[in-house]
Write a protein that holds these residues in place. Structure first.
Motif, PDB file in Angstrom:
ATOM      1  N   GLU A  10      -2.356   5.306 -37.271  1.00  0.00           N
ATOM      2  CA  GLU A  10      -3.632   5.945 -37.578  1.00  0.00           C
ATOM      3  C   GLU A  10      -3.403   7.047 -38.633  1.00  0.00           C
ATOM      4  O   GLU A  10      -3.232   8.219 -38.290  1.00  0.00           O
ATOM      5  CB  GLU A  10      -4.257   6.524 -36.319  1.00  0.00           C
ATOM      6  N   TRP A  62      -8.944   8.102 -50.595  1.00  0.00           N
ATOM      7  CA  TRP A  62      -8.498   7.897 -49.209  1.00  0.00           C
ATOM      8  C   TRP A  62      -9.636   7.855 -48.193  1.00  0.00           C
ATOM      9  O   TRP A  62      -9.507   7.236 -47.143  1.00  0.00           O
ATOM     10  CB  TRP A  62      -7.495   8.976 -48.824  1.00  0.00           C
ATOM     11  N   GLN A  63     -10.732   8.530 -48.488  1.00  0.00           N
ATOM     12  CA  GLN A  63     -11.854   8.502 -47.545  1.00  0.00           C
ATOM     13  C   GLN A  63     -12.329   7.072 -47.306  1.00  0.00           C
ATOM     14  O   GLN A  63     -12.780   6.723 -46.205  1.00  0.00           O
ATOM     15  CB  GLN A  63     -13.007   9.355 -48.092  1.00  0.00           C
ATOM     16  N   GLN A 122      -8.204   4.709 -46.482  1.00  0.00           N
ATOM     17  CA  GLN A 122      -7.227   5.043 -45.436  1.00  0.00           C
ATOM     18  C   GLN A 122      -7.784   4.633 -44.073  1.00  0.00           C
ATOM     19  O   GLN A 122      -8.619   5.312 -43.488  1.00  0.00           O
ATOM     20  CB  GLN A 122      -6.913   6.538 -45.470  1.00  0.00           C
ATOM     21  N   ARG A 123      -7.291   3.515 -43.578  1.00  0.00           N
ATOM     22  CA  ARG A 123      -7.771   2.964 -42.314  1.00  0.00           C
ATOM     23  C   ARG A 123      -6.602   2.738 -41.357  1.00  0.00           C
ATOM     24  O   ARG A 123      -5.457   2.569 -41.776  1.00  0.00           O
ATOM     25  CB  ARG A 123      -8.475   1.616 -42.549  1.00  0.00           C
ATOM     26  N   THR A 124      -6.925   2.725 -40.075  1.00  0.00           N
ATOM     27  CA  THR A 124      -5.930   2.358 -39.071  1.00  0.00           C
ATOM     28  C   THR A 124      -5.458   0.931 -39.327  1.00  0.00           C
ATOM     29  O   THR A 124      -6.262   0.056 -39.640  1.00  0.00           O
ATOM     30  CB  THR A 124      -6.547   2.463 -37.665  1.00  0.00           C
ATOM     31  N   ARG A 145      -5.084   8.815 -40.663  1.00  0.00           N
ATOM     32  CA  ARG A 145      -5.973   9.963 -40.822  1.00  0.00           C
ATOM     33  C   ARG A 145      -5.664  11.086 -39.837  1.00  0.00           C
ATOM     34  O   ARG A 145      -6.218  12.179 -39.972  1.00  0.00           O
ATOM     35  CB  ARG A 145      -7.429   9.523 -40.658  1.00  0.00           C
ATOM     36  N   ARG A 146      -4.806  10.844 -38.886  1.00  0.00           N
ATOM     37  CA  ARG A 146      -4.510  11.857 -37.875  1.00  0.00           C
ATOM     38  C   ARG A 146      -3.448  12.860 -38.327  1.00  0.00           C
ATOM     39  O   ARG A 146      -3.026  13.701 -37.531  1.00  0.00           O
ATOM     40  CB  ARG A 146      -4.070  11.188 -36.572  1.00  0.00           C
ATOM     41  N   SER A 181      -1.749  15.167 -42.057  1.00  0.00           N
ATOM     42  CA  SER A 181      -1.890  15.517 -43.470  1.00  0.00           C
ATOM     43  C   SER A 181      -0.645  15.064 -44.230  1.00  0.00           C
ATOM     44  O   SER A 181       0.374  14.694 -43.622  1.00  0.00           O
ATOM     45  CB  SER A 181      -2.092  17.026 -43.625  1.00  0.00           C
TER      46      SER A 181
END
Length: 215
Positions: free
Chosen positions: A51, A75-76, A79-81, A53-54, A56
């Motif tokens: 994951e 990335w918004q 950036q995916r799991t 996004r969890r 930095s």
């Protein structure tokens, strides 16, 4: 099995398996089973996902993640799991609770998304999510009963990056590997032979140097 039967899983830690022939991590998993009947066995499976996004990322790490997610400003959306691996083990009988080791087979292949991601990280942790499934076998007074692990059994764990790096260093000290097509490998072998180079590392280094000099 009674409808009130409940089983839960928690990842307690992850460490390299020291005596494995291939790179394997070992996840210590705690199990709690709330039932009067003892558990005869569990055929446990887990899907391990990363994951991103969890956590930095430094600029150096972001540069290494470009192949996976593109530039940081995208990335918004990108950036995916994503899936890292599937793993499984068979757990012998217990009553109430137990702790078991779940083997996690790893690879240093840079064509695999998980390896690309892990190679880019310099410090901190790897944000993991374990999705558990499988079959629980119960032996009661009336014989055996079978129940599937509920679909919502999962847990998160932040694995130190150093754990993966230590594993790779033990199996590939000061080295790594990439997958090449047969045609590319044959061409690289011919290049190495024609120039009397000692190894493939020398051939790649010479090609990289020539490429830099040409720019």
């Amino acid at each position: 099995m009674s409808p009130a039967y409940s089983i839960t899983f928690a990842v307690l830690g992850i460490k390299p398996e020291p005596y494995a022939v291939t790179p394997i991590l070992s996840a210590r998993v705690g199990i709690a089973a709330l039932a009067e009947e003892p558990v005869h066995a569990i055929a446990l499976r887990a899907q391990v996902r990363i994951e991103p996004r969890r956590r930095s990322y430094t600029d150096e790490e972001a540069a290494g993640l470009t192949d996976l997610f593109g530039p940081r400003e995208r990335w918004q959306d990108t950036q995916r799991t994503f899936l890292w691996m599937h793993c499984a083990t068979t757990i012998p009988g217990f009553t109430g609770g137990a702790e078991v080791d779940l083997p996690m087979q790893c690879t240093y292949d840079f064509e695999v998304a998980g390896s690309k991601y892990l190679h880019a990280l310099r410090d901190g942790t790897v944000p993991l999510r374990f999705l558990f499934s499988g079959t629980v076998f119960i032996r009661g007074e009336g014989g055996f009963a079978v129940q599937q692990v509920p679909w919502d059994r999962e847990d998160t764990f932040d694995m130190p990056v150093s754990v993966w790096r230590d594993l790779m260093a033990a199996h590939f000290p000061n080295s790594g590997w990439v997958r090449l097509t047969r045609e590319t490998l044959d061409a690289l072998s011919a290049f190495k032979h024609e120039r009397g180079l000692l190894g493939y590392d020398d051939a790649v280094t010479k090609l990289l140097t020539a490429g830099r000099d040409a720019t």
